[in-house]
Design an enzyme around this catalytic site. Structure first.
Site, PDB file in Angstrom:
ATOM      1  CB  CYS A  91      -0.934   0.017   1.209  1.00 29.11           C
ATOM      2  SG  CYS A  91      -2.168  -1.296   1.181  1.00 29.11           S
ATOM      3  CG  HIS A 358      -5.903   2.210  -0.308  1.00 30.79           C
ATOM      4  ND1 HIS A 358      -4.738   2.730  -0.837  1.00 30.79           N
ATOM      5  CD2 HIS A 358      -5.522   1.160   0.482  1.00 30.79           C
ATOM      6  CE1 HIS A 358      -3.711   2.039  -0.384  1.00 30.79           C
ATOM      7  NE2 HIS A 358      -4.162   1.074   0.407  1.00 30.79           N
ATOM      8  CB  CYS A 388      -0.776   0.601   7.661  1.00 33.39           C
ATOM      9  SG  CYS A 388      -2.357   0.527   6.787  1.00 33.39           S
ATOM     10  N   GLY A 390       1.036  -3.918   4.069  1.00 35.13           N
ATOM     11  CA  GLY A 390       0.866  -5.336   4.249  1.00 35.13           C
ATOM     12  C   GLY A 390       2.153  -6.025   4.673  1.00 35.13           C
TER      13      GLY A 390
END
Length: 402
Positions: A91, A358, A388, A390
């Site tokens: 991300c 997103h 954040c 993964g």
């Protein structure tokens, strides 16, 4: 060390990431081409001077495979001398691409690099690359893999964020996004996506749900209860965090980030490059950092990444005027606010991914452009963007207006 400046930041609108969404008929290469053309045409530089094009992409397969950055640059009519590469830090890919671009300029190895990202989630869905973390049982077991939604609910359970807390934050994101669009605060950066005949396909984020309230969100079912309880992922989470008696499932489609399509590009260069091209810098890249965190909890990394980059810059949280934290899930931002002891009035002031979506590989570059636009609008100085990531990571970047 040389200094690196942001000269421009553009993004497409975010289209709903499903069939019938505003960008579903647009190939990801065309999304990337759109922003590369825009950043060139708005600034008038010679693309032969572009030392690299670095684009984040989380699912670099199928239509997004084959080094989409280089092909997009060629497709956008950039000089053959402008190379390109694709990067993936899940991300945070779009922000990491921008940070890598800045690092090369700061190291004195490049003069102009374009960072950014692209993701067409309607055409190349999450998980398309079939990575071993989630699909290889031996790898998943040894690394304590659980799906990200379960991680979000674990985060909420560990730190006491209730369903109401998450829904209240989500409603605030919707309110702020609607107000921002009404006030045309994104107009400086939005590049409409057009078809081959020049007809606008989308010129506005379409995932938003204006009028959403915490009470209306309370009617939605939690999304990850069955996944956690029927497939054993709750038990796996509790094995790693035995202090948790049970997982409180609080996240759902309304307080989690939306699945969307989109792309973004950020033009970075040295002071000398900007002067040669008659361009005025908008901001300076101050500091950036990525960290690893515990992979089962997975989503607690943004705060640690922010603390690391603040320390590198010799700054404290009180030195930051505005914060953009990717709203992967409501609990992620609530935890960030608590750890950094922030006032919510300076965090995601124009809404975030819960309202607008997103687009995985592009979001990091999008939120960096958003905080820059808002710093200029409010005549403030410093901003920090963080996401954040993964598998337990976090990335953060600090910029300062020129």
């Amino acid at each position: 060390m040389s200094e690196c400046y942001i000269y421009d930041a553009v993004r497409t609108p975010r289209g709903r990431g499903k069939a019938g969404g505003g960008l579903n008929t647009v190939a990801p290469i065309d999304l990337a081409r759109t922003v590369l053309e825009a950043v060139r045409d708005r600034n008038g530089f010679d693309t032969a001077e572009v030392d690299d094009v670095i684009l984040g992409c989380v699912e670099p397969v199928k239509e997004q495979g084959g080094n989409i950055a280089r092909i997009a640059a060629l497709y956008a009519g950039y000089d053959l001398l402008a190379p390109g590469m694709q990067v993936n830090r899940f991300c945070a890919s779009g922000l990491v691409a921008t940070n890598l671009a800045a690092a090369r300029i700061m190291a004195g190895q490049d003069d102009c690099v374009i960072g950014g990202g692209v993701e067409s989630m309607s055409r190349v869905p999450m998980g398309s690359s079939r990575g071993p973390w989630a699909t290889d049982p031996q790898v998943a077991t040894s690394t304590h893999f659980i799906p990200q939604g379960i991680s979000a609910d674990l985060l909420a359970t560990l730190f006491g964020y209730s369903r109401r807390d998450c829904d209240t934050f989500a409603a605030l994101s919707q309110d702020r996004a609607a107000a921002a669009w009404e006030a045309k605060r994104f107009a400086k950066s939005i590049v409409p996506v057009k078809d081959n005949n020049g007809v606008n396909l989308l010129d506005r984020d379409e995932h938003m749900r204006p009028g959403t309230t915490a009470d209306s969100l309370a009617k939605l079912r939690a999304s990850f209860t069955k996944l956690g309880q029927n497939y054993g992922f709750d038990d796996l989470a509790i094995q790693v965090y035995p202090e948790v008696e049970r997982i409180d499932h609080v996240h759902h489609a309304g307080n989690s980030s939306g699945i969307v399509d989109g792309a973004a590009a950020i033009l970075l260069g040295s002071k000398e490059w900007g002067e040669r091209n008659g361009l005025k810098p908008r901001a300076k890249m101050i500091s950036f950092a990525s960290i690893g965190s515990e992979p089962t909890l997975m989503l607690s990394g943004p705060a640690d990444a922010a603390i690391k980059t603040l320390k590198r810059a010799g700054m404290s949280a009180s030195d930051i005027d505005l914060w953009e934290i990717n709203e992967a899930f409501a609990a992620v931002v609530l935890r960030f606010i608590d750890v950094l002891e922030l006032n919510t009035d300076v965090v995601n002031v124009n809404g975030g991914a819960i309202a607008m979506g997103h687009p995985l590989g592009a979001t990091g570059a999008m939120i960096l452009g958003t905080v820059l636009d808002e710093l200029e609008r409010r005549d403030l100085s410093t901003g920090l963007a963080a996401l954040c990531v993964g598998a337990g990571m976090g990335t953060a970047t600090i910029i300062e207006r020129c």
